[in-house]
Motif scaffolding. Structure first.
Motif, short mmCIF file in Angstrom:
data_model
loop_
_atom_site.label_atom_id
_atom_site.label_comp_id
_atom_site.label_asym_id
_atom_site.label_seq_id
_atom_site.Cartn_x
_atom_site.Cartn_y
_atom_site.Cartn_z
N PRO A 12 -4.48 -9.54 13.74
CA PRO A 12 -5.03 -9.85 12.41
C PRO A 12 -6.09 -8.86 11.94
O PRO A 12 -6.18 -8.59 10.74
N TYR A 13 -6.88 -8.29 12.86
CA TYR A 13 -7.88 -7.32 12.44
C TYR A 13 -7.19 -6.07 11.88
O TYR A 13 -7.56 -5.56 10.83
N ASP A 14 -6.18 -5.57 12.60
CA ASP A 14 -5.47 -4.38 12.15
C ASP A 14 -4.76 -4.62 10.81
O ASP A 14 -4.75 -3.74 9.93
N LEU A 39 -14.80 -9.37 8.87
CA LEU A 39 -14.30 -8.44 9.89
C LEU A 39 -15.40 -8.14 10.91
O LEU A 39 -15.15 -8.12 12.12
N HIS A 40 -16.60 -7.92 10.42
CA HIS A 40 -17.73 -7.64 11.30
C HIS A 40 -18.02 -8.83 12.23
O HIS A 40 -18.39 -8.65 13.39
N ALA A 41 -17.84 -10.03 11.72
CA ALA A 41 -18.10 -11.24 12.51
C ALA A 41 -16.93 -11.60 13.43
O ALA A 41 -17.01 -12.57 14.17
N GLY A 42 -15.85 -10.83 13.36
CA GLY A 42 -14.69 -11.12 14.20
C GLY A 42 -13.79 -12.21 13.63
O GLY A 42 -12.99 -12.79 14.34
N GLU A 43 -13.92 -12.48 12.36
CA GLU A 43 -13.14 -13.52 11.69
C GLU A 43 -12.08 -12.90 10.79
O GLU A 43 -12.08 -13.09 9.57
N ALA A 44 -11.17 -12.17 11.39
CA ALA A 44 -10.12 -11.49 10.62
C ALA A 44 -9.26 -12.49 9.86
O ALA A 44 -8.76 -12.19 8.77
N HIS A 45 -9.07 -13.67 10.41
CA HIS A 45 -8.28 -14.72 9.77
C HIS A 45 -8.86 -15.06 8.39
O HIS A 45 -8.14 -15.18 7.40
N ILE A 46 -10.18 -15.20 8.33
CA ILE A 46 -10.85 -15.52 7.07
C ILE A 46 -10.82 -14.30 6.13
O ILE A 46 -10.63 -14.45 4.92
N ALA A 154 -13.23 -0.75 6.85
CA ALA A 154 -14.52 -1.37 7.16
C ALA A 154 -15.58 -0.32 7.50
O ALA A 154 -16.73 -0.43 7.10
N LEU A 155 -15.20 0.71 8.24
CA LEU A 155 -16.15 1.77 8.57
C LEU A 155 -16.56 2.55 7.32
O LEU A 155 -17.74 2.83 7.11
N ARG A 156 -15.61 2.88 6.48
CA ARG A 156 -15.94 3.59 5.25
C ARG A 156 -16.86 2.75 4.36
O ARG A 156 -17.79 3.26 3.75
N PHE A 157 -16.60 1.45 4.32
CA PHE A 157 -17.43 0.55 3.52
C PHE A 157 -18.85 0.49 4.06
O PHE A 157 -19.82 0.66 3.33
N SER A 158 -19.00 0.27 5.36
CA SER A 158 -20.35 0.11 5.93
C SER A 158 -21.10 1.44 6.04
O SER A 158 -22.33 1.45 6.01
N ALA A 159 -20.38 2.53 6.15
CA ALA A 159 -21.04 3.84 6.28
C ALA A 159 -21.90 4.16 5.07
O ALA A 159 -22.95 4.79 5.19
#
Length: 173
Positions: A12-14, A39-46, A154-159
């Protein structure tokens, strides 16, 4: 450059990372923040649920391979969960919205191709650096990581928030 593993199309994360990347133009800043947070919290489902709702409300087309992976994931989730389990109602909601999502007719080929870091801090920490390390050392660590990895959504967003968006090609959200 990372290559997709056979099982990433069911992770789900991928799926969420590839989906967010593919549909980013239709996302509001609020949805981007929610998806990144999940995604950061590990809640890919949400995160997937947030993305599905956003896509369904905007009629934004989704690449064929990502849509197929999303449908398999939701179908598998429904088949293996019971109504009393946490997340089952989220899967039901996604299942109801999936028929309204349009196939773009092209393949993205991005599921599972991104590096595993979703925040610059992870790259910096893996390089043995700390928040107090000089910026040039952090920049060198990120550039070294980028030489062998493709930055995901996610990396591009947080960077951008961490002040390293220029290295990753991120745009201010």
């Amino acid at each position: 450059m990372a290559t997709p593993a056979a099982d990433t199309a069911s992770d789900p994360y991928d799926i969420a990372e590839a989906l967010a990347d593919a549909v980013d133009p239709c996302l509001t800043d609020a949805i981007r923040n929610d998806v990144w947070g999940m995604l950061h919290a590990g809640e890919a489902h949400i995160a997937l649920s947030d993305l599905v709702r956003a896509i369904a409300s905007t009629n934004y087309p989704v690449p064929t391979d990502i849509l197929a992976a999303l449908r398999r994931y939701v179908d598998d989730d429904l088949a293996t969960s019971t109504p009393d389990q946490w997340g089952h109602d989220v899967a039901v909601g996604m299942h109801r919205l999936l028929p309204t999502i349009h196939d773009s007719g092209h393949t993205a080929g991005t599921i599972g191709t991104y590096g595993d870091a979703h925040m610059p801090w992870i790259i910096i920490s893996d390089a043995g650096l700390t928040d107090d390390s000089p910026r040039d050392q952090k920049v060198a660590a990120i550039k070294a990581w980028l030489a062998n990895n493709k930055p995901g959504w996610a990396l591009r967003f947080s960077a951008t928030w961490d002040g390293f968006g220029d290295l990753i090609g991120a745009q201010k959200p």
